[in-house]
Design an enzyme around this catalytic site. Structure first.
Site, PDB file in Angstrom:
ATOM      1  N   GLU A  29      27.850  23.832  24.391  1.00  0.00           N
ATOM      2  CA  GLU A  29      27.910  23.111  23.264  1.00  0.00           C
ATOM      3  C   GLU A  29      29.292  22.713  23.124  1.00  0.00           C
ATOM      4  O   GLU A  29      29.970  22.463  22.002  1.00  0.00           O
ATOM      5  CB  GLU A  29      27.525  23.920  21.947  1.00  0.00           C
ATOM      6  CG  GLU A  29      25.955  23.929  21.795  1.00  0.00           C
ATOM      7  CD  GLU A  29      25.092  22.748  22.031  1.00  0.00           C
ATOM      8  OE1 GLU A  29      25.433  21.781  22.051  1.00  0.00           O
ATOM      9  OE2 GLU A  29      23.763  23.079  21.899  1.00  0.00           O
ATOM     10  N   HIS A  54      28.826  27.948  15.647  1.00  0.00           N
ATOM     11  CA  HIS A  54      27.079  27.367  15.629  1.00  0.00           C
ATOM     12  C   HIS A  54      26.047  28.429  15.805  1.00  0.00           C
ATOM     13  O   HIS A  54      26.329  29.544  16.490  1.00  0.00           O
ATOM     14  CB  HIS A  54      26.935  26.589  16.879  1.00  0.00           C
ATOM     15  CG  HIS A  54      25.523  26.306  17.261  1.00  0.00           C
ATOM     16  ND1 HIS A  54      24.428  25.624  16.441  1.00  0.00           N
ATOM     17  CD2 HIS A  54      24.536  26.483  18.376  1.00  0.00           C
ATOM     18  CE1 HIS A  54      23.374  25.640  16.997  1.00  0.00           C
ATOM     19  NE2 HIS A  54      23.311  26.003  18.229  1.00  0.00           N
ATOM     20  N   HIS A  86      21.500  29.942  15.056  1.00  0.00           N
ATOM     21  CA  HIS A  86      20.377  29.665  14.910  1.00  0.00           C
ATOM     22  C   HIS A  86      19.724  30.415  13.575  1.00  0.00           C
ATOM     23  O   HIS A  86      19.007  31.305  13.704  1.00  0.00           O
ATOM     24  CB  HIS A  86      19.348  30.117  16.070  1.00  0.00           C
ATOM     25  CG  HIS A  86      20.291  29.252  17.367  1.00  0.00           C
ATOM     26  ND1 HIS A  86      19.574  29.599  18.582  1.00  0.00           N
ATOM     27  CD2 HIS A  86      20.870  28.102  17.456  1.00  0.00           C
ATOM     28  CE1 HIS A  86      20.087  28.705  19.627  1.00  0.00           C
ATOM     29  NE2 HIS A  86      20.887  27.865  18.763  1.00  0.00           N
ATOM     30  N   GLU A 117      26.596  29.680  -6.991  1.00  0.00           N
ATOM     31  CA  GLU A 117      28.031  29.480  -6.454  1.00  0.00           C
ATOM     32  C   GLU A 117      27.879  28.398  -5.135  1.00  0.00           C
ATOM     33  O   GLU A 117      28.979  28.054  -4.923  1.00  0.00           O
ATOM     34  CB  GLU A 117      27.963  30.859  -5.356  1.00  0.00           C
ATOM     35  CG  GLU A 117      28.139  32.018  -6.469  1.00  0.00           C
ATOM     36  CD  GLU A 117      29.664  32.162  -7.407  1.00  0.00           C
ATOM     37  OE1 GLU A 117      30.615  32.598  -6.264  1.00  0.00           O
ATOM     38  OE2 GLU A 117      29.704  32.140  -8.408  1.00  0.00           O
ATOM     39  N   HIS A 174      16.811  23.287  15.114  1.00  0.00           N
ATOM     40  CA  HIS A 174      17.688  24.032  16.023  1.00  0.00           C
ATOM     41  C   HIS A 174      18.737  24.958  15.394  1.00  0.00           C
ATOM     42  O   HIS A 174      18.734  26.224  15.755  1.00  0.00           O
ATOM     43  CB  HIS A 174      18.484  23.163  16.798  1.00  0.00           C
ATOM     44  CG  HIS A 174      19.377  23.709  17.759  1.00  0.00           C
ATOM     45  ND1 HIS A 174      19.621  22.989  19.101  1.00  0.00           N
ATOM     46  CD2 HIS A 174      20.090  24.834  17.828  1.00  0.00           C
ATOM     47  CE1 HIS A 174      20.504  23.812  19.913  1.00  0.00           C
ATOM     48  NE2 HIS A 174      20.596  24.798  19.219  1.00  0.00           N
TER      49      HIS A 174
HETATM   50  P1  13P Z   1      25.075  28.445  25.176  1.00  0.00           P
HETATM   51  O1  13P Z   1      24.840  29.812  25.534  1.00  0.00           O
HETATM   52  O2  13P Z   1      25.631  27.582  26.270  1.00  0.00           O
HETATM   53  O3  13P Z   1      26.334  28.772  24.147  1.00  0.00           O
HETATM   54  O4  13P Z   1      23.925  27.780  24.159  1.00  0.00           O
HETATM   55  C1  13P Z   1      23.485  28.429  23.184  1.00  0.00           C
HETATM   56  C2  13P Z   1      22.952  27.245  22.164  1.00  0.00           C
HETATM   57  O5  13P Z   1      22.674  27.808  21.155  1.00  0.00           O
HETATM   58  C3  13P Z   1      22.751  25.854  22.555  1.00  0.00           C
HETATM   59  O6  13P Z   1      22.550  25.179  21.416  1.00  0.00           O
HETATM   60 ZN    ZN Z   2      21.982  26.439  19.609  1.00  0.00          ZN
END
Ligand code: 13P
Ligand code: ZN
Length: 275
Positions: free
Chosen positions: A116, A140, A142, A170, A211
């Site tokens: 990413e 980023h 999940h 909040e 995602h």
């Molecule tokens: P990477 O292992 O390349 O960082 O990818 C993980 C991910 O969350 C892709 O969206």
């Molecule tokens: Zn991801």
């Protein structure tokens, strides 16, 4: 000093582990990047090696020419970062065109920065510009509850922002500019990076449907805290929808306006629509 002794590196490693402990980083899920300050680069120069090969970023970030980043590696597990940081993370340099990077430290057993990287760097470029250089962290994750919501809420900035604001008093104070939403796209490339960085002009949070989420902030505490606040709010919304989809009572647009006045934040009227 050694790279691993530097405070910014220790803060980065701690944040990776905090995210793992929250359950947001199954397998190699998620990635983190930090735009390193000049004095921080100077402090670790003894360990940096400038002979690595230049590689294509996969997009163009001229606004980040000659900047340095600490980044998680592609395919690396957040749960391993604290145990073996030299294997899991790296310091990269961006060249003067903003089209290539090279590794100066880390990923000692091979590998490359996160897949990413285009999204991270395009977000950094936008945030560096509009925050006057203050924003340094792009994260980023999940996040389970936000992902669940992308199956049942309309994928609209207004809906996600308003519903999440209503779940915890909040929230509008922590993310007053709101949240952007990117519909499902193939991850890891320039196209999703362009869509995300466009939202980052307006917001500090972008949801990737089915995602996860991207957050931007000035430092590790603020950026982790932002991700945590949004995800906790999503958890309350998931619980509420599971118990009883119709609310009996909630925070009203008038309540939000009073909150904004007392907490000195500006809440865009587009989120305070009548339902
Ligand atoms: P990477 O292992 O390349 O960082 O990818 C993980 C991910 O969350 C892709 O969206
Ligand atoms: Zn991801």
């Amino acid at each position: 000093m050694k790279v691993l002794e530097a405070k910014f590196v220790q803060g980065f490693i701690r944040m990776c582990n905090d995210g793992w402990e929250q359950g947001w980083h199954e397998r190699n899920g998620g990635n983190l990047s930090y735009r390193i300050k000049t004095d921080e680069m100077e402090s670790v120069k003894e360990e940096l090696v400038y002979t690595g090969e230049w590689q294509e970023i996969g997009t163009k970030v001229p606004g980040l020419a000659k900047e340095f980043f600490l980044v998680t590696g592609s395919g690396k597990y957040f749960r391993n970062v604290i145990l073996d940081p030299k294997d899991s993370i790296c310091i990269i340099e961006i060249d003067e065109t903003g089209e290539n990077y090279r590794i100066l430290w880390g990923l000692e057993n091979g590998g490359r920065p996160t897949s990413e990287l285009p999204s991270h760097l395009m977000n950094h470029e936008v945030k560096k510009e509009i925050s006057g250089g203050k924003h340094r962290v792009i994260y980023h994750a999940h996040t389970t509850n936000i992902i669940a919501l992308t199956f049942v809420l309309p994928l609209k900035d207004e809906v996600f922002t308003r519903e999440l604001w209503e779940m915890a008093t909040e929230c509008p104070v922590v993310f007053p500019s709101g949240i952007g939403v990117v519909s499902w796209m193939v991850p890891g490339g320039r196209e999703i990076a362009v869509a995300t960085s466009r939202l980052m002009r307006q917001y500090d949070v972008a949801v990737w449907a089915h995602h996860g989420m991207f957050c931007s902030g000035e430092d590790f505490d603020l950026t982790f805290g932002l991700m945590h606040t949004v995800e906790k709010s999503a958890e309350i919304l998931v619980k509420m929808l599971s118990m009883r989809p119709e609310k009996l009572q909630t925070i009203t647009p008038e309540n939000f306006r009073s909150l904004a006045a007392d907490f000195h934040v500006t809440l865009p009227e587009k989120f305070l629509y009548e339902k």
